[in-house]
Design an enzyme around this catalytic site. Structure first.
Site, PDB file in Angstrom:
ATOM      1  CG  ASN A   9      41.136 -56.631  75.929  1.00 23.36           C
ATOM      2  OD1 ASN A   9      41.881 -55.661  75.735  1.00 23.36           O
ATOM      3  ND2 ASN A   9      39.848 -56.606  75.650  1.00 23.36           N
ATOM      4  CE  LYS A  11      38.080 -55.366  78.553  1.00 23.76           C
ATOM      5  NZ  LYS A  11      36.718 -55.568  79.023  1.00 23.76           N
ATOM      6  CD  GLU A  96      35.155 -53.247  76.702  1.00 22.74           C
ATOM      7  OE1 GLU A  96      36.339 -52.965  76.423  1.00 22.74           O
ATOM      8  OE2 GLU A  96      34.833 -53.966  77.664  1.00 22.74           O
ATOM      9  CB  SER A 212      33.597 -62.198  85.050  1.00 23.48           C
ATOM     10  OG  SER A 212      33.017 -60.902  84.929  1.00 23.48           O
TER      11      SER A 212
END
Ligand SMILES: O=C(CO)COP(=O)(O)O
Length: 252
Positions: A9, A11, A96, A212
């Protein structure tokens, strides 16, 4: 058996030029079979990535979409617009998006239904905040989010859904969940799916861990019985690191 799935991902990172450079490198180094590989890039980079990944086993993913077919929704992208450029997966309900763009279980559910209608495979994100974890609410939060996102689906549609369990406190913080804790919560998600859609369906749904994840810790997650891969932010931005994650997932 459930095929592991590693999804990057990105982002809001990478211009078209940067994405293309990644893709050339990843394409050259991508040989591992037995792991499904996905890159979820910003909308602008998707057509270029699609061209470079054509004929490879790296699939294109988007990070969001609207649930309507078309209309006066300034700034939004529809399911068929994603289909048209060869997108296969779409991340829905990332924390998010829930936090900064007001996504709710209800809108995530509408998006999941719309994605499936258009033959897009949703990667549905669930996960608790640190506050919720410390208050002992993890199971309740993931239950509510999972039930909400999957409302009105038929059991057969679950074959086309991937869930990503991403504890919010582990995202981009370097504080990954222990593999055992992640597995425990993922087992709860699977249980919720079993209650709603039956044991057999639940046993087939792929559930990723995210937060993470790095080449150094991917193997510990993959060794867990209920974890079927990872949704990876930061460590998916560099081709070499992305390929190491894929390698790590294929050694199990
Ligand atoms: O949000 C994530 C993937 O969707 C996780 O991000 P990081 O891997 O950077 O922690």
């Amino acid at each position: 058996m459930r095929t592991p799935i590693i999804a990057g991902n990105w982002k809001m990172f990478k211009t078209i030029a940067e994405a293309s450079a990644f893709a050339e490198e990843a394409k050259a180094g991508s040989t591992k079979a037995g792991v499904e590989k996905v890159v979820c890039a910003p909308f602008t980079a998707l057509p270029a990535l699609g061209q470079i990944f054509a004929g490879t086993d790296i699939a294109l993913g988007a990070q969001n979409m609207h649930f309507e077919e078309q209309g006066a929704f300034t700034g939004e992208i529809s399911p068929s617009m994603l289909k048209e450029i060869g997108v296969k997966y779409v991340i829905l309900g990332h924390s998010e998006r829930r936090q900064y763009f007001n996504e709710t279980d209800e809108t995530v559910n509408k998006k999941v239904l719309a994605a499936l209608k258009h033959d897009l495979l949703p990667i549905v994100c669930v996960g608790e905040s640190l506050e919720q974890r410390e208050a002992g609410q993890t199971a309740t939060v993931v239950r509510t989010q999972t039930e909400g996102a999957l409302a009105d689906l038929e059991a057969a549609q679950l074959a086309n859904v991937v869930i990503a369990y991403e504890p919010i406190w582990a995202i981009g913080t370097g504080k990954s969940s222990t593999a055992e804790d992640a597995n425990e919560t993922i087992a709860i998600v699977r249980q919720v799916i079993a209650e709603r859609f039956g044991q057999e369906t639940a046993a087939q749904v792929r559930i990723q861990y995210g937060g993470s994840v790095k080449p150094e810790n991917i193997a510990s997650y993959m060794a867990q019985p209920d974890i079927d891969g990872a949704l990876v932010g930061g460590a998916s931005l560099v081709a070499d690191s992305y390929l190491q994650l894929v390698n790590g997932a294929s050694q199990q």
